[in-house]
Motif scaffolding. Structure first.
Motif, mmCIF file in Angstrom:
data_model
loop_
_atom_site.group_PDB
_atom_site.id
_atom_site.type_symbol
_atom_site.label_atom_id
_atom_site.label_comp_id
_atom_site.label_asym_id
_atom_site.label_seq_id
_atom_site.Cartn_x
_atom_site.Cartn_y
_atom_site.Cartn_z
ATOM 1 N N PRO A 53 0.816 -1.222 0.000
ATOM 2 C CA PRO A 53 0.000 0.000 0.000
ATOM 3 C C PRO A 53 0.846 1.268 0.000
ATOM 4 O O PRO A 53 0.494 2.252 -0.656
ATOM 5 C CB PRO A 53 -0.830 -0.142 1.282
ATOM 6 N N GLU A 54 1.987 1.232 0.704
ATOM 7 C CA GLU A 54 2.855 2.408 0.760
ATOM 8 C C GLU A 54 3.518 2.687 -0.584
ATOM 9 O O GLU A 54 3.833 3.845 -0.897
ATOM 10 C CB GLU A 54 3.930 2.216 1.836
ATOM 11 N N LYS A 55 3.739 1.661 -1.375
ATOM 12 C CA LYS A 55 4.303 1.861 -2.705
ATOM 13 C C LYS A 55 3.239 2.281 -3.718
ATOM 14 O O LYS A 55 3.564 2.787 -4.783
ATOM 15 C CB LYS A 55 4.986 0.573 -3.188
ATOM 16 N N ILE A 56 1.986 2.086 -3.366
ATOM 17 C CA ILE A 56 0.894 2.532 -4.234
ATOM 18 C C ILE A 56 0.665 4.030 -4.055
ATOM 19 O O ILE A 56 0.622 4.785 -5.032
ATOM 20 C CB ILE A 56 -0.393 1.739 -3.929
ATOM 21 N N SER A 83 -8.496 15.182 -6.632
ATOM 22 C CA SER A 83 -8.478 14.904 -5.195
ATOM 23 C C SER A 83 -7.578 13.712 -4.901
ATOM 24 O O SER A 83 -7.497 12.758 -5.691
ATOM 25 C CB SER A 83 -9.902 14.606 -4.706
ATOM 26 N N ALA A 84 -6.930 13.765 -3.744
ATOM 27 C CA ALA A 84 -6.104 12.639 -3.301
ATOM 28 C C ALA A 84 -6.944 11.400 -3.005
ATOM 29 O O ALA A 84 -6.401 10.297 -2.890
ATOM 30 C CB ALA A 84 -5.312 13.038 -2.051
ATOM 31 N N ALA A 90 -7.078 3.706 -4.274
ATOM 32 C CA ALA A 90 -6.180 2.688 -4.829
ATOM 33 C C ALA A 90 -5.366 2.035 -3.729
ATOM 34 O O ALA A 90 -5.246 0.806 -3.670
ATOM 35 C CB ALA A 90 -5.261 3.323 -5.866
ATOM 36 N N ARG A 91 -4.804 2.855 -2.845
ATOM 37 C CA ARG A 91 -4.002 2.323 -1.732
ATOM 38 C C ARG A 91 -4.820 1.392 -0.849
ATOM 39 O O ARG A 91 -4.304 0.378 -0.345
ATOM 40 C CB ARG A 91 -3.467 3.483 -0.897
ATOM 41 N N ASP A 92 -6.089 1.726 -0.662
ATOM 42 C CA ASP A 92 -6.945 0.936 0.223
ATOM 43 C C ASP A 92 -7.495 -0.311 -0.452
ATOM 44 O O ASP A 92 -8.197 -1.101 0.192
ATOM 45 C CB ASP A 92 -8.103 1.801 0.736
ATOM 46 N N ASN A 93 -7.187 -0.504 -1.733
ATOM 47 C CA ASN A 93 -7.605 -1.707 -2.462
ATOM 48 C C ASN A 93 -6.401 -2.335 -3.176
ATOM 49 O O ASN A 93 -6.413 -2.501 -4.400
ATOM 50 C CB ASN A 93 -8.678 -1.341 -3.491
ATOM 51 N N PRO A 94 -5.373 -2.701 -2.413
ATOM 52 C CA PRO A 94 -4.138 -3.199 -3.053
ATOM 53 C C PRO A 94 -4.348 -4.464 -3.865
ATOM 54 O O PRO A 94 -3.707 -4.651 -4.908
ATOM 55 C CB PRO A 94 -3.194 -3.439 -1.869
ATOM 56 N N GLU A 120 -13.508 0.231 -12.662
ATOM 57 C CA GLU A 120 -14.542 0.923 -11.892
ATOM 58 C C GLU A 120 -14.697 0.362 -10.482
ATOM 59 O O GLU A 120 -15.339 0.990 -9.632
ATOM 60 C CB GLU A 120 -15.891 0.864 -12.624
ATOM 61 N N ASP A 121 -14.094 -0.804 -10.213
ATOM 62 C CA ASP A 121 -14.146 -1.361 -8.860
ATOM 63 C C ASP A 121 -13.374 -0.498 -7.865
ATOM 64 O O ASP A 121 -13.555 -0.642 -6.645
ATOM 65 C CB ASP A 121 -13.578 -2.786 -8.842
ATOM 66 N N ILE A 122 -12.494 0.363 -8.370
ATOM 67 C CA ILE A 122 -11.832 1.360 -7.527
ATOM 68 C C ILE A 122 -12.482 2.710 -7.824
ATOM 69 O O ILE A 122 -12.480 3.160 -8.973
ATOM 70 C CB ILE A 122 -10.320 1.416 -7.804
#
Length: 221
Positions: A53-56, A83-84, A90-94, A120-122
């Motif tokens: 997640p940190e690399k995303i 927006s961030a 994305a980070r929360d859905n690795p 679209e799932d993200i």
């Protein structure tokens, strides 16, 4: 577009823009090589599983994946991210990001299959799938042009005299309006590359330089 008009437009580009454009292209492709050294997922898709997640997404760090896609590689095509939250999602859905990246670098899939995957799932990754298109271009710069808005691809095709609606019937057997987002991107991308590669004046250009030509000579409204 007939050859005489094309030659005039190429000469206009060469006179007004080419020196700066070539320098920008060289610098942008050097940045792309640096990115691919950090994230060599086409050659080594197994490394996708190492993406944390940190690399995303990791604000404050200087080498996370989407920092490259949005900012460091902005000269390969701008993304208007408002927006961030986009990258936080994305980070929360690795797991889903890894799945989509594996699809993107799978040489057995078509361009349209990659773009029409379940982005679209993200949240905020769907719609015109501009983020997906930019990632795809980064891994396939020889097969794609970095124009990510469908309406801009249509605009450039029109300016070059390409009847992409007629071509859809003839090559795909269906109306353009029936095509998915991915199918439209693949169709327009292929038509523009065919135009570039058949013309003596443009066939030796890098795809990115060709896009500079399109934006400089035929800027969208």
């Amino acid at each position: 577009m007939d050859r005489e008009k094309l030659i005039v437009k190429v000469k206009e580009f060469e006179k007004e823009f080419e020196v700066e454009a070539k320098k920008n292209v060289e610098n942008a492709l050097e940045k792309l090589r640096e990115f691919l050294g950090l994230y060599p997922y086409r050659e080594h898709p197994e490394e996708i599983d190492l993406l944390t997640p940190e690399k995303i997404y990791n604000p404050g760090a200087d080498d996370y994946f989407f920092l490259w896609i949005e900012h460091k590689l902005k000269d390969l095509g701008h993304l208007g991210i408002g927006s961030a939250l986009v990258w936080e999602n994305a980070r929360d859905n690795p797991g889903k990001i890894k799945e989509l990246l594996k699809t993107t670098v799978d040489d057995n899939l078509t361009i349209s299959q990659k773009i029409d995957s379940h982005w679209e799932d993200i949240k905020y990754f769907g719609g015109d799938r501009m983020i997906a298109k930019k990632i795809l271009y980064c891994y396939y710069p020889d097969r794609c042009i970095p124009v990510f808005k469908t309406e801009y691809l249509e605009h450039f095709a029109n300016q070059l005299g390409i009847d992409y609606r007629k071509e859809a019937y003839e090559s795909l057997g269906k109306s353009y309006e029936m095509l998915s987002i991915g199918q439209r991107f693949e169709h327009l991308n292929n038509l523009l590359l065919q135009f570039k590669n058949k013309e003596e004046e443009t066939k030796n250009w890098d795809n990115l330089l060709f896009v500079h030509f399109l934006y400089d000579i035929f800027p969208p409204a």
